[in-house]
Design a protein around this motif. Sequence first.
Motif, PDB file in Angstrom:
ATOM      1  N   LEU A 185      81.414  18.408  94.609  1.00 52.99           N
ATOM      2  CA  LEU A 185      82.337  18.175  95.738  1.00 52.99           C
ATOM      3  C   LEU A 185      82.147  18.863  96.746  1.00 52.99           C
TER       4      LEU A 185
ATOM      5  N   GLY B  11      75.412  13.777  99.862  1.00 53.36           N
ATOM      6  CA  GLY B  11      76.554  13.884 100.725  1.00 53.36           C
ATOM      7  C   GLY B  11      76.028  13.324 102.037  1.00 53.36           C
TER       8      GLY B  11
ATOM      9  N   TYR C 147      73.083  17.266  95.507  1.00 48.25           N
ATOM     10  CA  TYR C 147      74.471  16.896  95.974  1.00 48.25           C
ATOM     11  C   TYR C 147      74.556  16.882  97.600  1.00 48.25           C
TER      12      TYR C 147
ATOM     13  N   MET D 195      80.910  13.320  89.444  1.00 47.92           N
ATOM     14  CA  MET D 195      81.376  14.100  90.676  1.00 47.92           C
ATOM     15  C   MET D 195      80.800  13.241  92.128  1.00 47.92           C
TER      16      MET D 195
ATOM     17  N   GLY E  71      78.566  18.181  98.121  1.00 49.19           N
ATOM     18  CA  GLY E  71      78.469  16.871  98.983  1.00 49.19           C
ATOM     19  C   GLY E  71      79.089  16.960 100.194  1.00 49.19           C
ATOM     20  N   ALA E  72      80.224  17.533 100.510  1.00 49.72           N
ATOM     21  CA  ALA E  72      81.026  17.794 101.521  1.00 49.72           C
ATOM     22  C   ALA E  72      79.915  18.651 102.679  1.00 49.72           C
TER      23      ALA E  72
ATOM     24  N   LEU F 141      82.880  10.295  92.626  1.00 48.05           N
ATOM     25  CA  LEU F 141      84.414  10.508  92.965  1.00 48.05           C
ATOM     26  C   LEU F 141      84.196  10.882  94.443  1.00 48.05           C
ATOM     27  N   PHE F 142      83.000  11.722  94.828  1.00 48.56           N
ATOM     28  CA  PHE F 142      82.707  12.100  96.413  1.00 48.56           C
ATOM     29  C   PHE F 142      82.778  10.765  96.982  1.00 48.56           C
TER      30      PHE F 142
END
Length: 204
Positions: free
Chosen positions: A50, A161, A157, A1, A53-54, A4-5
């Motif tokens: 995700l 990010g 995460y 993940m 991470g955002a 991908l981020f």
Amino acid sequence: MVVLFVVAASVFGLSSEGVRDAVDDVGPLAPLVFIAFSAALTVACVPGPLLAGAAGLLFGTALGTPTAIASATLGATAAALISRRFGASALDELSGRRVTALQDWIAARGFLAVLYARILPAVPYNLVNYAAGLTRVPLAVFAAATAVGCAPRAFAYVALGGSLDDLGSPEAIVAFSVLIGMALVGLLFAARDVRAARAARREG
């Protein structure tokens, strides 16, 4: 993940400083808006890494971590509530003694059962959300166990990010270490349960 981020952020030309400058224009309500939207996306089964991470990309590690934990907990509790509202009664009507016994076992352990499910790396986060709604674990207990159980990975995460521009930074290295450590802890718990189950079968 995380991969991908990072790939998505790179493709769209995102940088942590540029994104945070844009968020600053929104004002102090930005974390609350993010929590609401992220919780809704959690209910829709968008992967938690995700979203965390955002949060790190938008707010940095210090603010992003509690924001990610709050949004994950709120979304998970909402998903469990939806599942309980629309699925629990049907399950009670159709379930046999084994399912009822399993529900009783989970309810008796409550906090620890949910916490355990959050720690194990192979258990899908969103599956636990909806499955918990079909048990008798109080939602407050579920929310508390979720907040505690998701906190280490949420931090990791979020830190990744927030370190998007430099994944070799000390913060990113700590995040990777936390993820590896959590995976090892989950494997140790799983191995312990396998040994216990084998011992119980031998005694039986």
